[in-house]
Design an enzyme around this catalytic site. Structure first.
Site, PDB file in Angstrom:
ATOM      1  N   LYS A  88     -65.544  -6.084 -23.857  1.00  0.00           N
ATOM      2  CA  LYS A  88     -66.294  -6.780 -22.345  1.00  0.00           C
ATOM      3  C   LYS A  88     -67.648  -7.234 -22.307  1.00  0.00           C
ATOM      4  O   LYS A  88     -68.347  -6.001 -23.722  1.00  0.00           O
ATOM      5  CB  LYS A  88     -66.239  -5.920 -20.938  1.00  0.00           C
ATOM      6  CG  LYS A  88     -66.925  -6.950 -19.024  1.00  0.00           C
ATOM      7  CD  LYS A  88     -65.971  -5.769 -18.189  1.00  0.00           C
ATOM      8  CE  LYS A  88     -67.008  -6.615 -16.881  1.00  0.00           C
ATOM      9  NZ  LYS A  88     -66.367  -5.806 -15.905  1.00  0.00           N
ATOM     10  N   SER A 170     -63.883  -7.881 -12.203  1.00  0.00           N
ATOM     11  CA  SER A 170     -64.726  -9.694 -13.545  1.00  0.00           C
ATOM     12  C   SER A 170     -64.058  -9.661 -14.767  1.00  0.00           C
ATOM     13  O   SER A 170     -64.758 -10.048 -15.154  1.00  0.00           O
ATOM     14  CB  SER A 170     -65.839  -8.222 -13.194  1.00  0.00           C
ATOM     15  OG  SER A 170     -66.163  -6.930 -13.392  1.00  0.00           O
ATOM     16  N   SER A 194     -62.643  -3.929 -11.046  1.00  0.00           N
ATOM     17  CA  SER A 194     -62.639  -4.899 -12.135  1.00  0.00           C
ATOM     18  C   SER A 194     -61.030  -4.558 -13.490  1.00  0.00           C
ATOM     19  O   SER A 194     -61.548  -5.540 -14.754  1.00  0.00           O
ATOM     20  CB  SER A 194     -63.603  -5.054 -12.892  1.00  0.00           C
ATOM     21  OG  SER A 194     -64.645  -5.721 -11.636  1.00  0.00           O
TER      22      SER A 194
END
Length: 517
Positions: A88, A170, A194
């Site tokens: 990420k 996310s 997320s």
């Protein structure tokens, strides 16, 4: 010998697992360098449309060649050695920008770059395991949405499984990269759904670990000291377990990980997977005792089918074990946050200041005050900002005023203790081994709509710090994925992974998507 420019037709990166990669290496069918190139070729072809990756690792092929050199010398390598992975955007990789999806924190979008001087512990551990990190993945601004990455400076991430539906967030980019076979597996991070939201939205396995099992130092925080966790997203349970083996454990950079010492299984998470582990296990079912929000008619029908599948594996299921406990009444959703309970994010200014200081003495921003000055034109805490829902919380306002002072977490701690007390009592009273819920209460909303992912268990287990493992469980009539989440007590990841493995082995619900360039 295979070159980096080509891969034998027998070696297909689509839906490749860790075991597939290692078998190909062992047979001499492919080198780590050639396999990395095959994935880079897929990224070049499909990423312009799907926007999964936003920063590439320029050293990926060199690092893959080093794995090939080590393998050629006869060195014993671990299961992730030479395996292409992604991380990420918010996870620090030395020398590469961490942008938080925000144009103001990206020089490529006219802002400033935050360039860390060293890797986050989870990135360092992946590299130590020999994984080849291809690049960093897209996120919404400051990871402030569990539904999409539409507002990222790099563009909107599409759902690889159903491009017309929201991808989950996310960690949208990680999920899309893994679902679309742009990598074998990836790392995600969760404050409020997320990991579990994008994993379930894209027909994947995701592990939201117990708080404190995996270090999150060097990861851009929303609630680094209270809620944030790093975990893997993969296409199968075994790959997710292997990734957790690589990243879990104590780090001196993250003192809270001392709590996990002694709680990892001997031999690792992957070695304990058992396709008969559901037999005789008692699992609690979703109901109003857990949350005052019903399932849609189609979600309820899919859940009933999954319940039948679980029963056929020998599981004993208990209806709404939280009924009458007051568990559902603990939630305090914030106005304007679509049902999200933000308690614990009061720590953001304090945690972000510590994160920025860790970037190193040459970093563009080295304090929370410098951060606020740099982003004053789009203050995320002001009305209309992505974190405006925190503005009416007195403890958060106090943290903004004095980010160097330890935050007032009384509300968060009260909720955490209340959740854990009831959870522990219910598990003991009903002799439960875990819970199994639909991960979403209704199907994914259309891309571009105002709807958000309607999950069943985000704020509860994020505040409590409990682990959860998602697994594919079918599809809605629209084609949108339907998934289950197994939830358990602190440090029960090994059991949850084994339950998910049993279910996955028996049902094989995941459907490989077809990407369009």
């Amino acid at each position: 010998m295979t070159t980096a420019a080509s891969v034998p037709s027998a070696v297909d990166p689509v839906e490749m697992t860790v075991a597939d990669a290692q078998a190909a290496f062992a047979r001499g069918d492919v080198t780590a360098e050639a396999l990395a190139q095959a994935f880079l070729d897929r990224i070049a072809r499909y990423n312009p449309r799907y926007v999964a990756l936003i920063t590439m690792n320029p050293d990926a092929l060199r690092e893959a060649r080093e794995i090939d050199r080590r393998r050629a010398t006869g060195e014993a390598l671990g299961p992730l050695a030479g395996v292409p992975v992604v991380v990420k955007d918010t996870m620090d990789m030395a020398g590469l920008p961490s942008t938080g999806g925000w144009r103001l924190l990206s020089a490529r979008a006219g802002g400033i770059d935050l360039i860390p001087a060293m890797n986050s512990p989870v990135v360092a551990r992946l590299r130590a395991a020999g994984a080849v990190i291809l690049g960093k993945t897209n996120v919404p601004v400051l990871s402030a949405s569990g539904s999409h990455a539409d507002d990222s400076w790099a563009g909107a991430t599409l759902n690889a499984a159903v491009p017309g539906r929201k991808p989950g967030g996310s960690s949208a980019g990680t999920a899309t990269a893994v679902a679309g076979s742009l990598a074998v597996l990836g790392l995600a991070e969760e404050t409020g759904g997320s990991i579990q939201n994008p994993a379930s939205a894209q027909d994947l396995v995701g592990i939201k670990p117990s708080f404190g099992l995996v270090p999150n130092a060097g990861v851009m925080p929303l609630a680094g000291s209270t809620r944030d966790v790093v975990g893997p997203i993969a296409r199968c349970v075994r790959d997710a377990a292997l990734a957790l083996d690589a990243i879990a454990g104590f780090s001196p950079e993250d003192p809270k990980t001392v709590a996990g010492i002694g709680h990892r299984p001997r031999g690792g998470y992957a070695t304990g997977l058992d396709a008969g582990s559901l037999r005789g296990r008692r699992l609690g079912l979703y109901g109003p005792g857990w949350r005052h929000q019903p399932l849609s008619a189609e979600s309820a029908a899919l859940y009933r089918r999954a319940i039948g599948e679980l029963q056929s594996r020998g599981a004993i299921l208990v209806e709404d074990p939280f009924a009458g406990t007051g568990f559902a009444d603990i939630a305090r959703p914030a106005p304007g946050a679509d049902g999200f309970d933000p308690r614990g994010i009061e720590a953001l200014p304090y945690d972000l200041d510590r994160y920025l200081k860790r970037l190193g003495p040459k970093a563009t921003l080295q304090s929370f005050e410098a951060f606020r000055t740099a982003v004053a034109a789009e203050d995320p805490f002001a009305p209309g900002g992505v974190l405006a829902f925190m503005a009416d919380r007195p403890a958060f306002r106090a943290s903004l005023a004095d980010p160097l002072a330890p935050p007032d977490l009384a509300d968060f701690l009260e909720a955490k203790e209340a959740y854990l007390a009831i959870f522990t009592e219910v598990m003991a009273r009903h002799r439960l081994d875990g819970l199994v819920f639909p991960q979403m209460r209704e199907e994914l909303p259309p891309l571009g709509s105002s709807g958000s992912v309607q999950e069943t268990s985000v704020s509860e287990i994020n505040i409590a710090g409990l682990p959860g493992v998602t697994v594919p469980a079918g599809t809605y009539a629209s084609g949108a994925p339907f998934g289950l989440i197994f939830i358990g007590p602190m440090w029960s990841e090994a059991d949850l992974l084994s339950f998910a493995y049993d279910y996955e082995s028996a049902t094989r619900h995941r459907r490989p998507p077809t990407l369009n360039p």
